[in-house]
Design a protein around this motif. Structure first.
Motif, PDB file in Angstrom:
ATOM      1  N   ASP A  65       0.818  -1.211   0.000  1.00 56.98           N
ATOM      2  CA  ASP A  65       0.000   0.000   0.000  1.00 56.98           C
ATOM      3  C   ASP A  65       0.849   1.257   0.000  1.00 56.98           C
ATOM      4  O   ASP A  65       2.033   1.208   0.337  1.00 56.98           O
ATOM      5  CB  ASP A  65      -0.884   0.022   1.262  1.00 56.98           C
ATOM      6  CG  ASP A  65      -2.286  -0.441   0.959  1.00 56.98           C
ATOM      7  OD1 ASP A  65      -2.857   0.057  -0.028  1.00 56.98           O
ATOM      8  OD2 ASP A  65      -2.792  -1.310   1.692  1.00 56.98           O
ATOM      9  N   LEU A  66       0.188   2.347  -0.321  1.00 54.54           N
ATOM     10  CA  LEU A  66       0.808   3.653  -0.163  1.00 54.54           C
ATOM     11  C   LEU A  66       0.875   3.928   1.345  1.00 54.54           C
ATOM     12  O   LEU A  66      -0.144   3.838   2.037  1.00 54.54           O
ATOM     13  CB  LEU A  66      -0.091   4.669  -0.870  1.00 54.54           C
ATOM     14  CG  LEU A  66       0.410   6.077  -1.060  1.00 54.54           C
ATOM     15  CD1 LEU A  66       1.695   6.098  -1.888  1.00 54.54           C
ATOM     16  CD2 LEU A  66      -0.670   6.901  -1.768  1.00 54.54           C
ATOM     17  N   VAL A  67       2.059   4.255   1.860  1.00 52.59           N
ATOM     18  CA  VAL A  67       2.203   4.436   3.311  1.00 52.59           C
ATOM     19  C   VAL A  67       1.889   5.881   3.707  1.00 52.59           C
ATOM     20  O   VAL A  67       1.223   6.135   4.689  1.00 52.59           O
ATOM     21  CB  VAL A  67       3.620   4.028   3.766  1.00 52.59           C
ATOM     22  CG1 VAL A  67       3.764   4.190   5.278  1.00 52.59           C
ATOM     23  CG2 VAL A  67       3.906   2.572   3.379  1.00 52.59           C
ATOM     24  N   PHE A  68       2.449   6.828   2.924  1.00 55.66           N
ATOM     25  CA  PHE A  68       2.126   8.245   3.149  1.00 55.66           C
ATOM     26  C   PHE A  68       2.594   9.037   1.947  1.00 55.66           C
ATOM     27  O   PHE A  68       3.227   8.479   1.033  1.00 55.66           O
ATOM     28  CB  PHE A  68       2.777   8.781   4.446  1.00 55.66           C
ATOM     29  CG  PHE A  68       4.277   8.700   4.489  1.00 55.66           C
ATOM     30  CD1 PHE A  68       5.063   9.725   3.987  1.00 55.66           C
ATOM     31  CD2 PHE A  68       4.911   7.587   5.037  1.00 55.66           C
ATOM     32  CE1 PHE A  68       6.448   9.649   4.033  1.00 55.66           C
ATOM     33  CE2 PHE A  68       6.306   7.502   5.086  1.00 55.66           C
ATOM     34  CZ  PHE A  68       7.070   8.532   4.576  1.00 55.66           C
ATOM     35  N   VAL A  69       2.269  10.337   1.920  1.00 50.61           N
ATOM     36  CA  VAL A  69       2.841  11.222   0.907  1.00 50.61           C
ATOM     37  C   VAL A  69       3.581  12.336   1.634  1.00 50.61           C
ATOM     38  O   VAL A  69       3.240  12.684   2.769  1.00 50.61           O
ATOM     39  CB  VAL A  69       1.767  11.823  -0.044  1.00 50.61           C
ATOM     40  CG1 VAL A  69       1.102  10.719  -0.868  1.00 50.61           C
ATOM     41  CG2 VAL A  69       0.725  12.624   0.722  1.00 50.61           C
ATOM     42  N   MET A  70       4.616  12.867   0.994  1.00 48.85           N
ATOM     43  CA  MET A  70       5.403  13.922   1.654  1.00 48.85           C
ATOM     44  C   MET A  70       5.942  14.924   0.639  1.00 48.85           C
ATOM     45  O   MET A  70       6.076  14.619  -0.551  1.00 48.85           O
ATOM     46  CB  MET A  70       6.559  13.310   2.459  1.00 48.85           C
ATOM     47  CG  MET A  70       7.723  12.833   1.632  1.00 48.85           C
ATOM     48  SD  MET A  70       8.998  11.985   2.648  1.00 48.85           S
ATOM     49  CE  MET A  70       9.631  13.363   3.612  1.00 48.85           C
ATOM     50  N   GLU A  71       6.248  16.109   1.124  1.00 53.09           N
ATOM     51  CA  GLU A  71       6.833  17.172   0.310  1.00 53.09           C
ATOM     52  C   GLU A  71       8.118  16.673  -0.366  1.00 53.09           C
ATOM     53  O   GLU A  71       9.019  16.143   0.274  1.00 53.09           O
ATOM     54  CB  GLU A  71       7.125  18.387   1.197  1.00 53.09           C
ATOM     55  CG  GLU A  71       8.156  19.366   0.687  1.00 53.09           C
ATOM     56  CD  GLU A  71       7.820  20.027  -0.651  1.00 53.09           C
ATOM     57  OE1 GLU A  71       6.623  20.144  -0.986  1.00 53.09           O
ATOM     58  OE2 GLU A  71       8.774  20.407  -1.369  1.00 53.09           O
ATOM     59  N   ARG A  72       8.194  16.903  -1.674  1.00 54.68           N
ATOM     60  CA  ARG A  72       9.325  16.432  -2.481  1.00 54.68           C
ATOM     61  C   ARG A  72      10.682  16.869  -1.928  1.00 54.68           C
ATOM     62  O   ARG A  72      11.626  16.080  -1.866  1.00 54.68           O
ATOM     63  CB  ARG A  72       9.153  16.955  -3.907  1.00 54.68           C
ATOM     64  CG  ARG A  72      10.293  16.664  -4.827  1.00 54.68           C
ATOM     65  CD  ARG A  72       9.966  17.113  -6.245  1.00 54.68           C
ATOM     66  NE  ARG A  72      11.117  16.945  -7.117  1.00 54.68           N
ATOM     67  CZ  ARG A  72      11.078  17.135  -8.445  1.00 54.68           C
ATOM     68  NH1 ARG A  72       9.951  17.493  -9.023  1.00 54.68           N
ATOM     69  NH2 ARG A  72      12.156  16.960  -9.172  1.00 54.68           N
ATOM     70  N   ALA A  73      10.782  18.145  -1.508  1.00 53.53           N
ATOM     71  CA  ALA A  73      12.081  18.676  -1.069  1.00 53.53           C
ATOM     72  C   ALA A  73      12.616  17.952   0.162  1.00 53.53           C
ATOM     73  O   ALA A  73      13.827  17.921   0.401  1.00 53.53           O
ATOM     74  CB  ALA A  73      11.966  20.174  -0.782  1.00 53.53           C
ATOM     75  N   ALA A  74      11.717  17.337   0.946  1.00 48.55           N
ATOM     76  CA  ALA A  74      12.144  16.692   2.194  1.00 48.55           C
ATOM     77  C   ALA A  74      12.577  15.233   1.984  1.00 48.55           C
ATOM     78  O   ALA A  74      13.124  14.609   2.900  1.00 48.55           O
ATOM     79  CB  ALA A  74      11.022  16.753   3.219  1.00 48.55           C
ATOM     80  N   THR A  75      12.344  14.697   0.771  1.00 46.20           N
ATOM     81  CA  THR A  75      12.603  13.256   0.575  1.00 46.20           C
ATOM     82  C   THR A  75      14.060  12.844   0.826  1.00 46.20           C
ATOM     83  O   THR A  75      14.285  11.768   1.386  1.00 46.20           O
ATOM     84  CB  THR A  75      12.143  12.777  -0.822  1.00 46.20           C
ATOM     85  OG1 THR A  75      12.800  13.558  -1.837  1.00 46.20           O
ATOM     86  CG2 THR A  75      10.636  12.883  -0.976  1.00 46.20           C
ATOM     87  N   PRO A  76      15.077  13.687   0.453  1.00 46.84           N
ATOM     88  CA  PRO A  76      16.457  13.228   0.697  1.00 46.84           C
ATOM     89  C   PRO A  76      16.796  13.088   2.176  1.00 46.84           C
ATOM     90  O   PRO A  76      17.686  12.331   2.537  1.00 46.84           O
ATOM     91  CB  PRO A  76      17.320  14.320   0.039  1.00 46.84           C
ATOM     92  CG  PRO A  76      16.423  15.023  -0.918  1.00 46.84           C
ATOM     93  CD  PRO A  76      15.066  14.966  -0.287  1.00 46.84           C
ATOM     94  N   LEU A  77      16.091  13.821   3.034  1.00 47.01           N
ATOM     95  CA  LEU A  77      16.380  13.735   4.471  1.00 47.01           C
ATOM     96  C   LEU A  77      16.021  12.356   5.018  1.00 47.01           C
ATOM     97  O   LEU A  77      16.606  11.892   6.000  1.00 47.01           O
ATOM     98  CB  LEU A  77      15.599  14.815   5.232  1.00 47.01           C
ATOM     99  CG  LEU A  77      15.954  16.264   4.866  1.00 47.01           C
ATOM    100  CD1 LEU A  77      15.047  17.236   5.613  1.00 47.01           C
ATOM    101  CD2 LEU A  77      17.419  16.551   5.194  1.00 47.01           C
ATOM    102  N   PHE A  78      15.053  11.707   4.382  1.00 49.23           N
ATOM    103  CA  PHE A  78      14.631  10.381   4.834  1.00 49.23           C
ATOM    104  C   PHE A  78      15.123   9.286   3.895  1.00 49.23           C
ATOM    105  O   PHE A  78      14.859   8.109   4.112  1.00 49.23           O
ATOM    106  CB  PHE A  78      13.103  10.334   4.988  1.00 49.23           C
ATOM    107  CG  PHE A  78      12.640  11.196   6.112  1.00 49.23           C
ATOM    108  CD1 PHE A  78      12.555  10.673   7.397  1.00 49.23           C
ATOM    109  CD2 PHE A  78      12.366  12.542   5.912  1.00 49.23           C
ATOM    110  CE1 PHE A  78      12.185  11.469   8.449  1.00 49.23           C
ATOM    111  CE2 PHE A  78      11.989  13.347   6.972  1.00 49.23           C
ATOM    112  CZ  PHE A  78      11.898  12.819   8.248  1.00 49.23           C
TER     113      PHE A  78
END
Lengths: 307, 307
Positions: free
Chosen positions: B114-127
């Motif tokens: 499943d889709l777990v969540f959605v998040m702001e693109r700019a923050a993806t490298p931090l995770f």
């Protein structure tokens, strides 16, 4: 349908485990100068140990988790001779059925920096060495721009995958042959495609996977060529390896793959063709990325050195 | 020449280690229901721990080798909200420069089922979460059948890779967008290619690699499209992201890649194009197979689920 998805079809070929459970016994590594040349299954290790103890000096050093050449086997020529005598002996004693498909073709086995030895093609699965071949997708574009693929039906007399579907042309790359030259030669031998036409084949990709059969382990890399044939040219069998050729729309190619009518690695080549020619697309195929992983498995063996 | 080979050029992008030394500290796994969602670097773990201790109830469970959502964060909406509040907080506090490139684009993060969540693109490298984009190779075939590629010069004002060379069109795939629709939309926005023409783009491949920058970890997958443009059509910048377009023979494309003039992941897309269009061939390119491995890295993150 025998395969429920294209992902199942590619996993049917690229089926060597990616991860071993701690309790599972892995094949024994066959190494030279820190390069992994191959992987050897327990039944072959038994035969190899027996053989190694029966000849003097012993050509191999066999440890529980590692097979290497003995110290005296220290040149390309000596390694090649040791492997030749071993394969000849096992063939005479009819120890492994896979050796009945003897090819009289020498395959190169590479290390990190050099060619380590060459060996008879039929014996390669016993040592799980990495082999290299080339496959050709021959196709025709009809007047509406739609692609039809030439599909081969393997001869019923072939020792492997008799009567199954295959790419139009395929062949192993023997020692010292160029890849493009191999394709042109096989085009003539397998499909009566003249050199003038075959030389228009375009290299388009490479696929890699790790499969196995009753005969042994087969980590393989196939260079992929596409050849668009004129609408009025018909490939015809020549050397007896192919029974007949069909010109099929890609719908029928996909259906026959799902129906498990294909030689398993050749199905990967056809799937790669359908991806590159936009017949299999990421918006429609849910396993698009996973399929791509299986078409491009990173093998831990050295890659060819061309000089 | 800055890169001594095309292999070096692909390794310059796909540079996250394949194997860690036992002494090296690996990033911390970010998991949900046994699915690896991302990987978090030590500096982000520190900030995350501080944040987690400052809010009640704490949204994360942070162990030495594992970050998961706290038990109460048990729905798609709650996970999305938790990630949003966190990213907004860090952005306001100017904790990570990468957040200054805020996009207002929501990226989907997938689990196994499943889709777990959605998040702001700019923050993806931090995770270090796995992201998905699409790139388009636009090209022209001249009267002699020779291929020329449209190459974009990125605007000098872009926050990332300003002034570098790029594929004609590229974009991230936001939540709930189809891939082909994204390409058609980006064709208009970045290169003024009208939908009628852009809809002829053909999906041809997918590449995957694991890179990193000062901003964080970026395991990325790019769906590749090819679009053959008429000789008399000229892409033109529209949204300010591109400075200008060049129509170059593939010799010049290769030379500029070796000269390190390209955005590093876009060079991979151009190299894949040159492989598929037979400009880079296995008889001439000694690292052909190794290059292919780097274009098709098997990432351990779940792949998109399309419903």
């Amino acid at each position: 349908m025998v395969h429920s998805s294209l992902l199942e079809a590619v996993q049917f070929c690229d089926k060597y485990p990616y991860v071993f459970e701690k309790t599972e016994k892995q094949p024994v590594a066959f190494k030279h100068d820190d390069a992994l040349l191959g992987q050897i299954l327990p039944n072959v290790i038994s035969a190899l140990t027996e053989y190694n103890n029966s000849v003097s000096p012993s050509p191999f050093k066999i440890e529980p988790d590692l097979v290497t050449f003995a110290n005296w086997v220290d040149t390309f020529d000596k390694r090649t001779e040791v492997m030749k005598v071993l394969a000849d002996t096992w063939r005479e004693r009819k120890l492994f059925p896979v050796l009945e498909g003897w090819r009289n073709e020498l395959y190169p086995i590479y290390g990190h920096h050099d060619l380590v030895f060459v060996m008879e093609r039929a014996a390669t699965p016993l040592f799980g060495v990495s082999t290299f071949g080339c496959h050709l997708n021959a196709y025709v574009t009809d007047n509406e721009g739609k692609i039809h693929m030439w599909v081969a039906r393997r001869a019923k007399t072939k020792p492997t995958w008799p009567g199954m579907l295959d790419n139009c042309v395929a062949g192993g790359i023997s020692y010292q042959y160029r890849i493009k030259d191999t394709i042109v030669k096989e085009c003539d031998e397998e499909a009566s495609i003249p050199a003038e036409l075959a030389s228009k084949a375009r290299s388009t990709n490479v696929i890699s996977y790790y499969t196995f059969t009753d005969g042994g382990l087969q980590p393989e890399t196939e260079y992929i060529f596409d050849l668009e044939l004129p609408q009025d040219f018909k490939p015809t069998p020549k050397d007896g390896e192919v029974d007949c050729f069909y010109l099929w729309p890609l719908e029928k190619v996909k259906e026959s793959i799902l129906n498990q009518e294909w030689k398993s690695n050749s199905a990967l080549v056809a799937i790669d063709f359908m991806i590159r020619h936009s017949y299999i697309t990421p918006d429609e195929e849910p396993d698009y990325i996973k399929i791509s992983y299986h078409l491009h498995r990173k093998l831990e063996f050295p890659t060819p050195i061309r000089k």
